[in-house]
Structure formats: C-alpha cells, structure tokens
Scaffold this active site. Structure first.
Site, PDB file in Angstrom:
ATOM      1  CG  HIS A 127     -48.014  51.014  33.133  1.00  0.00           C
ATOM      2  ND1 HIS A 127     -49.265  51.551  32.980  1.00  0.00           N
ATOM      3  CD2 HIS A 127     -47.872  50.092  32.149  1.00  0.00           C
ATOM      4  CE1 HIS A 127     -49.867  50.980  31.936  1.00  0.00           C
ATOM      5  NE2 HIS A 127     -49.041  50.096  31.408  1.00  0.00           N
ATOM      6  CG  ASP A 164     -48.827  51.424  25.776  1.00  0.00           C
ATOM      7  OD1 ASP A 164     -47.740  50.902  25.471  1.00  0.00           O
ATOM      8  OD2 ASP A 164     -49.709  50.835  26.417  1.00  0.00           O
ATOM      9  CG  HIS A 166     -51.856  48.824  28.590  1.00  0.00           C
ATOM     10  ND1 HIS A 166     -50.805  48.259  27.900  1.00  0.00           N
ATOM     11  CD2 HIS A 166     -52.779  47.857  28.733  1.00  0.00           C
ATOM     12  CE1 HIS A 166     -51.083  46.996  27.646  1.00  0.00           C
ATOM     13  NE2 HIS A 166     -52.284  46.719  28.130  1.00  0.00           N
ATOM     14  CG  ASP A 253     -49.561  48.110  23.815  1.00  0.00           C
ATOM     15  OD1 ASP A 253     -49.856  49.200  23.285  1.00  0.00           O
ATOM     16  OD2 ASP A 253     -49.200  48.021  25.002  1.00  0.00           O
TER      17      ASP A 253
END
Lengths: 316, 225
Positions: A127, A164, A166, A253
């Site tokens: 991120h 991931d 995200h 995740d």
C-alpha cells in the site's frame, strides 16, 4: 526438490503496533511455529537480512518522505500519515530491514544460491506510495525489489503478482507508466474492500498502458471466481509479457476465516493460486521467484497457508 | 450542500453574433458540451449544446467535397441562430438535492446558474454532479465498506457509530438501504481505514449481523418468469 531461501530476522518483531492492531509481531511468530511443526524450517536456507542501503529505498520513495518517516519514529509518534499506520521508535529500522531482507533474497536467487525464496518480513509494503504510508505499509518492499532486479542485475522485465486480498495501490501507482514492470493484482472488489482502488479499468497509462491488470473478486465468490480470473486474466497476460523474474506480494488475508475480507477463499483455493503461479514461474522464468509476505491476520490459518505456500515453492 | 460549491465557474461564454466556426473550436479545445451565450451585460440569453452543433453540421453521407463546401457555408452562421432560448436556469441557492431532482425530471445535462439579475454565474453539469457524489461517498480516500443488517428501531446507527468512534476510525460516508427486508435495514458505513477487524468483532459481539452484500444483490434481482 528446489532449494528455497527463507528470510526472517528476530528484529522484525521489534516493529510494535498498538494493542489489538492486526499487523502484529505474533503474525511472524505464528509462521515460524507453523514451519517448525511441519518440519520445514530446517529444510529452508536461512537468508540473513541486512538494512537496505538508502539509495535502493530512494529508487522508489521520495527522500523527504523517507526523512519524515524516520523522524516520526525517532520522536516516538504513535502513528505515521494515518491512525492505521501504528509505529514505534524501532519501526524505521525494521522497515529498512524488511526491504533489505527482500534484496538479500533477490541476491540469493540471482546468484543461484537458491531457486526461489520466501521473505517473512514486516512491516508489509504494497500500500505504500512514493510519498505516503497507507494500510500498515511504509516502504514498498516489492516495488523496491523490482527496481533492484532491474538496476543491480540488468533484468529487463519484471512481473509482480499480488494476491493479497487488498489492491496494492502503491505498487500499481509506482509502475503506472512503466512498461518494464507488469503488475497483476487479484483482490476483493474495491467497492467493498480497502483501499478502494484496483478496478478493472485501471490498466496503466501513457507508456505503461496495458502493463497493469486488476482482477476483482466480489464478496463471497471465493475459489471459483479466483480460478476463473487467474486462468482467464493472469495466465495469458503473463505469457504475453514473458518476464525474466517474478516477485510475489503474498497476502493470506483472502481466506474465509480472516475477518479482514469477504472473498471466502478456502485453503484449497490458496493452493490453486500457488499451483498456477508455480507453473508459470517454472515454465517461463526458470523458477526464479521471490515471494514477499504482505497481509494475513488470522493467526490460526496464517501459518497453515504460508506453510502450504512454501511447500509449493520447494516443490514438495 | 449548495451548487455554488460544485458548479463550474471559470466559464467560457460567447455572444449571439459569434460564428459557429469559432464556437465549435472553443467547445472542442475546452472539451465541454454546453456553451452559454450572453449579452453585453453578462446576462444569459441562450445555450448551445454539442447536439445543436451536430444538427447544424452537414450530413456525413455527402461526398468529401460537397461536405466541405456545405460545412464552410454553415459555419459562417451565428450561434444566435441555433441557440436554445427557452432556458431552464437555477439560482445559486439551489442545493445538490435540487439539482439532482431537476436534472432527472427535466432530462437536462447541465443547468446554467444565474443571479437575481439574470447574469450567468456558473454551470452545474452531470460531470460536476458525479464529482460531488465521489466526494459525498468518501471514496476519493482509501477505506473499507461494511455491510451491517439491523432491526428497524431507533438507536441502531448510534451503536454502530459508537463502536467506530471507540476504535478511533473516521467515516467517509454512511448509506442506508431501507428496503432490505421486512423490519430490517442495511447500513453501509464506508470507513477510512484498513483496520476493520476490531470493529467487526465488536459489531458481532453486540449482536449485529454482517451480511454478504452479494446475497442482497442477487436476492433482489428481478425474477425471470
């Protein structure tokens, strides 16, 4: 069986986040525990991490941002850029060491000491933007790794695969206009999941148009949709880009038991990701792949998923 | 939210005597679809849209030579000849809600905003409306959407807000679906954080149901007969 490198350093535990924060030191301890129970730890080649030289961090991040981050840690501020990004006095050095661990893994793979490697590092990175910390990330470990591969080893084309749950906004934005780094991300649909970017129409621009590919998964769709998108999107794009080396933003995740997301991917679904990637890597890059830990917060399932992932890297 | 906060104010306007060739040039370089026409006092007297311009152009079925000939002739006419003079205008005190309802009901793509003297002060277009909605939904900033099912009784939203506040998290927006189920509402807070685990746990502990938004979507699709 492949020789697989493993980056871990006890100093990665020194990045202390506030009580109850999901990105905690216990994540790495659980991974070590899982690998040890599975009898894999002694079969991996331990790679010692060293703090990354600042010039490599500067290959991606703005120098003023790097200084601001260091100052925030030195002054003992509770967080950096956003309340999500919990820090302590050691965070800066640990983040440098996380980048350094990835660079060491790249050295080991490129110099032929290992076939591939897994980096059990924290803080995570995907991120982190050029000049902003976001979503528990400060330095973009994988993005810096890609630049290192290019500049230190003369690799022309690098592919980053980010699974991931995200979207890796930082990684995408860093290589938005770059046609030498192909960024593929598969993640929960941005209308539901953090950070709200990574829609399918985001494909890079100017020189990098067509070198970013996002596959989005609607909540609850799980294994079937992952399978469809990996085979339909990733495989043909990977083959047509034909990278010389591959970096993974390995997030665990997306699992159905992880409260961080709603994609409902199962343990078998993760195996499908592993198998698909390993087949691509073995066929096209002589097995050269460095996998870097991103998310994964459910401490019961994280070690299971990482152990399975590492088994696939080892080819056992 | 007043439209003066959202409308475009750095406007390009023309006079009725401006030729079509000049007007078309302005619209193409400025990439806009609505060209206001004003008089010497700045009063709005008409509007020309890209659709008006298209109707003024010769047919594409003509040969290249014929087309160019007709085109050059047509383009010497003035905007005063093709502009719409029956205008739907709004006042600066209109709100976002007003603009939304007017544009939907009257099926217009842009609203000229005029003051009490009839002078043009801005234009509110669907593009500005879209930008305002991105802002209202908070989705210009990184965040996570929660989908929570609650009983239709007072105080539910407060409990949710309290939990979010306890975790020191800001909200980008909250949307409420009122027609979820009988005696149920669905609440969608957009939280400006990646850190949703503690909030989800607390919601579950307090008896809230976290729902699968796709279940709602699919359950509400019109049934095939």
């Amino acid at each position: 069986m492949n020789t697989t490198g493993f980056v871990f350093d006890e100093r990665y535990l020194l990045h202390k986040t506030f009580n109850g924060h999901p990105e905690c030191a216990e994540r790495l301890l659980s991974i070590i525990g899982g690998l040890s129970t599975a009898g894999l730890l002694e079969k991996l080649m331990l790679i010692k991490a060293e703090p990354a030289d600042q010039r490599w961090i500067e290959a991606v991040h703005n120098i003023r941002y790097i200084m601001k981050f260091e100052e925030a840690c030195l002054w003992g501020l509770p967080d950096f850029d956003h309340a999500d990004n919990s820090i302590c006095r050691d965070t800066y050095e640990v983040a440098q060491l996380a980048v350094g661990g990835v660079l060491k893994a790249i050295d080991a793979v490129m110099q032929g000491e290992v076939t591939n490697a897994f980096c059990a590092v924290r803080p995570p990175g995907h991120h982190a933007e050029v000049n902003q910390a976001l979503g528990f990330c400060y330095f973009n470990n994988v993005a810096i790794g890609a630049r290192y591969l290019q500049r230190q080893y003369g690799v022309d084309k690098v592919c980053i695969i980010d699974f991931d749950v995200h979207h890796g906004n930082g990684t995408q934005h860093i290589f938005d206009t770059d046609n030498t780094v192909f960024y593929y991300s598969i993640h929960e649909h941005p209308s539901f999941a953090y950070p709200g970017t990574g829609r399918e129409f985001e494909t890079g621009y100017s020189g990098g148009e067509g070198f970013t590919l996002n596959s989005t998964i609607l909540p609850g769709r799980g294994d079937e949709e992952y399978r469809e998108k990996l085979l339909g999107d990733l495989v043909p794009a990977f083959e047509s880009f034909a990278p010389e080396a591959v970096l993974l933003s390995a997030g665990f995740d997306a699992h159905e038991s992880d409260l961080m997301s709603g994609t409902s991917l199962t343990t078998e679904g993760y195996d499908f990701i592993n198998d698909t990637i390993m087949e691509l890597v073995n066929t096209h890059t002589n097995g050269k792949v460095v996998s870097v830990l991103e998310g994964g917060y459910q401490l019961d399932i994280l070690p299971v998923l990482v152990t399975n992932h590492i088994r696939k890297l080892m080819g056992v | 939210m007043f439209i003066t906060d959202m409308m475009k104010t750095d406007l390009i306007a023309v006079r009725p005597e401006t030729t079509l060739v000049d007007a078309i040039q302005l619209m193409e370089t400025g990439n806009f679809r609505h060209l206001p026409v004003i008089d010497g006092d700045g009063k709005l007297v008409g509007m020309v849209t890209d659709r008006d311009m298209r109707s003024a152009k010769p047919s594409t079925f003509l040969s290249e030579e014929e087309y160019q000939l007709t085109f050059d002739k047509v383009m010497q006419h003035t905007v005063g000849e093709i502009m719409t003079t029956e205008l739907l205008t709004v006042a600066p005190y209109f709100t976002l809600q007003d603009a939304l309802l007017v544009m939907r009901q009257k099926k217009v793509g842009a609203l000229p905003v005029v003051d009490e003297k009839g002078r043009l002060t801005g234009i509110m277009s669907t593009r500005d409306l879209l930008k305002a909605f991105v802002n209202i939904m908070g989705i210009g900033e990184p965040g996570t959407l929660l989908c929570i099912l609650v009983n239709e009784q007072p105080g539910q939203l407060k409990k949710i807000v309290d939990i979010v506040t306890e975790e020191n998290v800001s909200m980008g927006s909250v949307l409420v679906a009122r027609d979820w189920d009988e005696k149920k509402r669905a609440i969608f807070p957009y939280l400006l954080t990646n850190n949703v685990i503690a909030i989800k746990k607390k919601l579950l502990d307090q008896g809230f149901e976290l729902i699968d938004p796709m279940g709602w979507y699919l359950g509400h699709l019109p049934q095939k007969k």
